[in-house]
Scaffold this active site. Structure first.
Site, PDB file in Angstrom:
ATOM      1  N   TYR B 137       1.165  -1.231  -0.173  1.00 55.88           N
ATOM      2  CA  TYR B 137      -0.018   0.578   0.066  1.00 55.88           C
ATOM      3  C   TYR B 137       1.068   1.119  -0.547  1.00 55.88           C
ATOM      4  O   TYR B 137       1.333   1.055   0.752  1.00 55.88           O
ATOM      5  CB  TYR B 137      -0.787  -0.198   0.970  1.00 55.88           C
ATOM      6  CG  TYR B 137      -2.030   1.192   1.461  1.00 55.88           C
ATOM      7  CD1 TYR B 137      -2.961   0.513   1.210  1.00 55.88           C
ATOM      8  CD2 TYR B 137      -1.069   2.588   2.172  1.00 55.88           C
ATOM      9  CE1 TYR B 137      -3.708   2.159   1.763  1.00 55.88           C
ATOM     10  CE2 TYR B 137      -2.431   2.940   2.692  1.00 55.88           C
ATOM     11  CZ  TYR B 137      -3.800   2.975   1.876  1.00 55.88           C
ATOM     12  OH  TYR B 137      -4.422   4.313   2.077  1.00 55.88           O
ATOM     13  N   THR B 140       2.612   7.452   1.401  1.00 50.72           N
ATOM     14  CA  THR B 140       3.235   8.163   1.896  1.00 50.72           C
ATOM     15  C   THR B 140       4.244   8.995   0.425  1.00 50.72           C
ATOM     16  O   THR B 140       4.406   8.035  -0.025  1.00 50.72           O
ATOM     17  CB  THR B 140       4.250   8.122   3.219  1.00 50.72           C
ATOM     18  OG1 THR B 140       2.592   7.739   4.206  1.00 50.72           O
ATOM     19  CG2 THR B 140       5.056   8.790   3.665  1.00 50.72           C
ATOM     20  N   PRO B 142       7.546  11.723   0.018  1.00 53.78           N
ATOM     21  CA  PRO B 142       8.916  12.514   0.635  1.00 53.78           C
ATOM     22  C   PRO B 142       8.451  13.843   1.870  1.00 53.78           C
ATOM     23  O   PRO B 142       8.758  13.880   2.508  1.00 53.78           O
ATOM     24  CB  PRO B 142       9.989  12.912  -0.112  1.00 53.78           C
ATOM     25  CG  PRO B 142       9.463  11.161  -0.969  1.00 53.78           C
ATOM     26  CD  PRO B 142       8.274  11.491  -0.858  1.00 53.78           C
ATOM     27  N   GLY B 145       2.826  12.931   4.485  1.00 52.24           N
ATOM     28  CA  GLY B 145       2.706  11.277   5.461  1.00 52.24           C
ATOM     29  C   GLY B 145       1.391  11.301   6.243  1.00 52.24           C
ATOM     30  O   GLY B 145       0.589  11.281   5.160  1.00 52.24           O
ATOM     31  N   ILE B 171       7.106   2.739   1.872  1.00 52.73           N
ATOM     32  CA  ILE B 171       5.981   1.024   1.877  1.00 52.73           C
ATOM     33  C   ILE B 171       6.421  -0.263   2.435  1.00 52.73           C
ATOM     34  O   ILE B 171       7.986  -0.535   2.083  1.00 52.73           O
ATOM     35  CB  ILE B 171       6.207   1.357   0.432  1.00 52.73           C
ATOM     36  CG1 ILE B 171       5.750   2.535  -0.523  1.00 52.73           C
ATOM     37  CG2 ILE B 171       5.571   0.044   0.043  1.00 52.73           C
ATOM     38  CD1 ILE B 171       5.121   3.121  -0.325  1.00 52.73           C
ATOM     39  N   ARG B 264      -7.008   0.433  11.188  1.00 57.13           N
ATOM     40  CA  ARG B 264      -5.910   0.554  12.252  1.00 57.13           C
ATOM     41  C   ARG B 264      -6.273   0.075  14.140  1.00 57.13           C
ATOM     42  O   ARG B 264      -4.802  -0.471  14.694  1.00 57.13           O
ATOM     43  CB  ARG B 264      -6.468   2.326  12.338  1.00 57.13           C
ATOM     44  CG  ARG B 264      -6.051   3.817  11.848  1.00 57.13           C
ATOM     45  CD  ARG B 264      -6.617   5.155  11.998  1.00 57.13           C
ATOM     46  NE  ARG B 264      -5.506   5.352  11.259  1.00 57.13           N
ATOM     47  CZ  ARG B 264      -6.144   6.537  10.712  1.00 57.13           C
ATOM     48  NH1 ARG B 264      -7.329   6.979  10.351  1.00 57.13           N
ATOM     49  NH2 ARG B 264      -5.282   7.447   9.813  1.00 57.13           N
ATOM     50  N   GLY B 360      17.224  -3.159  34.165  1.00 52.81           N
ATOM     51  CA  GLY B 360      18.139  -2.038  34.548  1.00 52.81           C
ATOM     52  C   GLY B 360      19.508  -1.711  32.903  1.00 52.81           C
ATOM     53  O   GLY B 360      18.808  -1.984  32.398  1.00 52.81           O
ATOM     54  N   GLU B 384       0.415   4.371  10.136  1.00 52.50           N
ATOM     55  CA  GLU B 384      -1.060   3.460   9.821  1.00 52.50           C
ATOM     56  C   GLU B 384      -1.236   5.130  10.821  1.00 52.50           C
ATOM     57  O   GLU B 384      -2.978   5.171  11.070  1.00 52.50           O
ATOM     58  CB  GLU B 384      -1.840   2.888  10.292  1.00 52.50           C
ATOM     59  CG  GLU B 384      -0.974   1.671  10.112  1.00 52.50           C
ATOM     60  CD  GLU B 384      -2.072   1.497   8.602  1.00 52.50           C
ATOM     61  OE1 GLU B 384      -1.448   1.779   7.641  1.00 52.50           O
ATOM     62  OE2 GLU B 384      -3.127   0.976   8.638  1.00 52.50           O
ATOM     63  N   GLY B 385      -0.703   6.481  10.963  1.00 55.65           N
ATOM     64  CA  GLY B 385      -1.361   7.256  10.698  1.00 55.65           C
ATOM     65  C   GLY B 385      -0.361   7.964  12.440  1.00 55.65           C
ATOM     66  O   GLY B 385      -0.573   7.483  13.517  1.00 55.65           O
TER      67      GLY B 385
END
Lengths: 400, 406
Positions: B137, B140, B142, B145, B171, B264, B360, B384-385
């Site tokens: 999919y 996005t 450069p 976004g 991607i 989402r 630690g 995904e946001g």
């Protein structure tokens, strides 16, 4: 099958409670706070709607609701005004002790006066927590067997309806060394000799409700006053009931503040635009709405699990653990969300033109005064679960 | 009726995937992270078992193909609830390996939602091959976004082809994919109404993968950047066909965005799975260790922290279930999906950070898995946001609801 859909019954219950909250509690929220109580007519209406006896079975004049349905109703009432809802007449928190710990005869006898003509004037109280920081396994109020009687000595702190109650359920230990296993509860008429209330305590919030300390000094009761249920398992269930109810109340309180702040943000302008359009404000609104929902689902899950038959095999942790999670989360959410609401309103949130300053105080008070106990105890219980320690007896000082 | 019980089918799938995560995924996770890729033998084994990101094996109640829908006995969809339960469990094993599992991945939902029957057949049939196959999919860029409306990749119609130009980045599985769903604009002046979704096969001339990115976490997962340089695709690769966009106008793009309302919660569930793994490991580690001659869990600060981690993960899971339930019931769930993602992304990141802290110096060591959880989980508050975009969506819906209530 995972579902978040309310049943028809739950929808109408929620609707009824919401209407009462909106039309009866909200309009008089400040008057009740200033008057340190609810008007008798309002109390009568609350009582007659059955809101005071949600948990009690129908044959005893109650509504017979399970923990989930009660959580749904309590969210609405607390959305209206938690202080007023807590100050209402009725058996109050004593009802939980009567439902979980008493046998049928004890329950019927204790509740009979509430069914009478002046039942709406009567109040019950639960004397659970003690001065200092000890949880139930460290209680120092002791009930000692003496022939046909028990003699109770000790101190209880910040009891809701203290000084007003016609009947008091006192939680005491039969053996201070036995921790959870030593716990028992006693049903005392409000005028029992040796039972003395201190003055009304002034609090930071929930001021409509009355809190007072209790001293038990050689308080002698017949053996039949001891409720049938005792020990770790019975008190674990009892505490789960109290925690779920307190969590639902916290959710309602938080939702009230969240809604008020969101609405204000769409009406108030600054720098030529509604403050809702500033992300610094809108993110507070988004976080608050999310916290309210997150706390509600935990509360519903706990109520749902507690309402099932024991051993129903839910695939979830035990109900007591779920109640602890809901309790700690919801009380934290109420503190966070009410604080954010005051912040969204700025100076206007700090004065009594708006209810958010009251709700912030209420949420603060609720987190320490609620009958489910200190949220830190709930978190301690969860820590045991996270560490895989639940199968072992809870360490001393850590409630189940 | 309010109910939190898993169905027998859900329990079986969860238990099966838990076993799979523990016995097949976890043993290769550390090496995959080091190599920056999943060992190829793994895919063959997975393919033989019939597991992909969305496709659940038939013998545990699923459909096996990934293109279908899983229904319960009463015929109600339960695909979304099943997906979130499955994703949490597999991500508990290892998230990078999971999102590299063969299958249509995030490329699947847009094709399923708006593809024509011919397109569904053509694009999903790829997955019937013997060899593992992927799809991806590509939204996005450069310079765009979260602000997906600002995409600059163009699509120009010439006869019966579209000519695509632009750069797509971040991607997942973009290079190994047989095809990418690529979002482009036919006319920038139209804003969202000008957006179109195309399926671009990776062997089209003009499709060029330019970079495989090196990341903080999820290193075994391939994250590609590709250039479309006068890349021609047949007009038949316009998802939904011309009619879809004529019919829906600006809504056409909204339908594509609706993908997020079902993905989402799944992404959020993976975040919870990672954090649960980190929390469990840290708790087990602490139990076996002493600090100043006392068992570490005897310290109340430690106990308090663990409790908060646990209940917040539970709260996140319920927000996720709620959003998934709404999607299954066909209810609009943008607000709830965003809440699930916003809350789970934040909480999962916090929990993994705390798991490192509780252990630690050992927490930062590659001898333990929590440092990897910490690196892997961060992106769950981003892709995904981002959490911030989620808050924009949530607050917008809250304000909208107030307006509707008057």
């Amino acid at each position: 099958m995972i579902s978040f859909e309310l049943s028809q019954d739950e929808q109408s219950l929620a609707g009824m409670a919401r209407e009462f909250a909106e039309t009866r509690l909200r309009p008089v929220l400040r008057e009740c706070e200033a008057g340190r109580g609810v008007p008798e007519a309002l109390g009568k209406e609350f009582f007659e709607l059955g809101l005071a006896t949600l948990a009690l079975p129908e044959e005893l004049g109650g509504v017979g609701l399970g923990p989930l349905s009660r959580a749904i109703v309590w969210e609405e009432l607390a959305w209206g005004d938690l202080g007023a809802a807590l100050a209402m007449p009725g058996p109050g928190l004593a009802a939980h002790a009567l439902m979980v710990l008493a046998d049928g005869a004890q329950r019927a006898e204790a509740l009979e006066p509430f069914a009478g003509r002046d039942g709406f004037r009567r109040r019950g109280a639960l004397a659970l927590f003690e001065p200092g920081f000890g949880g139930p396994p460290e209680f120092r109020t002791v009930a000692r067997r003496d022939g046909p009687d028990y003699v109770i000595d000790g101190k209880k702190a910040m009891v809701l309806n203290g000084g007003l109650a016609d009947l008091v359920v006192v939680v005491a230990t039969l053996d201070p060394e036995a921790g959870w296993d030593g716990l028992a509860a006693f049903l005392l008429p409000g005028d029992t000799p040796g039972l003395a209330w201190g003055p009304r305590r002034e609090t930071t919030g929930l001021e409509t409700a009355t809190y007072a300390d209790l001293v038990l000094d050689g308080c002698r009761v017949p053996a039949g006053a001891k409720l049938a249920g005792e020990g770790a398992e019975a008190f674990g269930r009892f505490l789960a009931e109290l925690r779920i109810e307190a969590a639902a109340q916290a959710v309602g309180l938080a939702r009230a503040a969240q809604e008020h702040a969101a609405r204000y943000a769409t009406q108030r302008k600054a720098f030529g635009q509604y403050i809702a359009e500033f992300q610094g404000v809108s993110f507070m609104v988004a976080d608050s709405a999310t916290e309210v929902d997150a706390a509600r689902w935990l509360t519903w899950r706990a109520g749902w699990a507690l309402g099932l038959e024991p051993g129903a095999g839910t695939g979830h942790p035990p109900a007591g653990e779920l109640a602890a999670a809901a309790h700690a989360q919801a009380l934290a959410a109420a503190r966070f969300v009410t604080d954010r609401a005051v912040q969204v309103l700025g100076g206007h949130g700090y004065v009594d033109d708006h209810p958010v300053e009251k709700w912030m105080r209420d949420a603060r008070a609720h987190a320490v005064l609620n009958a489910g106990g200190n949220p830190a105890w709930s978190d301690a219980r969860l820590a045991d679960a996270a560490l895989g320690l639940t199968a072992r007896p809870a360490p001393k000082g850590v409630p189940a | 009726m309010i109910d939190f019980t898993l169905t027998e089918q859900q329990k079986n799938i969860r238990d099966f995937l838990h076993w799979f995560a523990e016995t097949e995924i976890r043993p290769i996770a550390r090496e995959a992270d080091r190599l920056g890729d999943v060992p190829p033998g793994f895919f063959k084994k997975v393919k033989a078992m019939g597991i992909s990101m969305e496709a659940i094996p038939k013998d545990v109640g699923g459909e096996g193909e990934g293109a279908g829908e899983v229904k319960d006995r009463r015929g109600q969809r339960q695909t979304n609830r099943l997906s979130v339960i499955a994703s949490e469990e597999m991500a508990w094993g290892d998230p990078a390996v999971v999102i590299t599992l063969p299958g249509p991945g995030l490329g699947g939902p847009p094709v399923r939602l708006i593809g024509t029957p011919e397109q569904k057949e053509r694009f999903f049939s790829v997955f019937r091959a013997e060899e593992p196959r992927w799809a991806a999919y590509a939204m996005t860029e450069p310079e765009a976004g979260s602000d997906v409306a600002g995409i600059r990749t163009t699509a120009r119609k010439e006869g019966d082809v579209y000519v695509l130009n632009g750069t797509k980045t971040f991607i997942t599985n973009g290079a190994r994919a047989s095809w990418n769903v690529v979002f482009a604009t036919v006319d920038k002046s139209l804003g969202r109404a000008g957006h179109r979704a195309f399926v671009v096969e990776n062997d089209r001339p003009g499709f060029k993968v330019t970079r495989i990115m090196k990341k903080m976490g999820l290193r075994a997962s391939e994250t590609a950047e590709f250039v479309l340089d006068d890349c021609e695709v047949p007009a038949d690769n316009l998802l939904g066909g011309e009619e879809h966009y004529q019919r829906q106008g600006k809504e056409g793009f909204k339908v594509a965005m609706a993908t997020f309302d079902s993905t989402r919660p799944v992404v959020a569930a993976m975040g919870v799975g990672i954090a649960r793994a980190a929390m469990e490991y840290a708790a087990d580690y602490l139990k076996q260790n002493l600090m100043l001659d006392r068992p570490v869990p005897a310290y109340s600060r430690i106990r308090e922290t663990l409790a908060e981690m646990k209940r917040k993960l539970d709260a996140a899971r319920l927000l996720i279930w709620r959003a998934a339930w709404m999607a299954d019931a066909g209810l609009p769930n943008s607000r709830e999906a965003a809440m699930a993602k916003a809350y789970a992304g934040r909480v999962a990141t916090d929990v993994c950070t705390l798991a490192v802290e509780l252990m630690g110096p050992e927490g930062a060591s590659r001898d333990h898995p929590v440092e990897k959880c910490f690196r892997d989980v961060k992106v769950y508050d981003i892709f995904e946001g981002t959490g911030e975009i989620m808050r924009v969506i949530i607050s917008r819906r809250v304000f909208q609801a107030l307006g509707e209530a008057g």
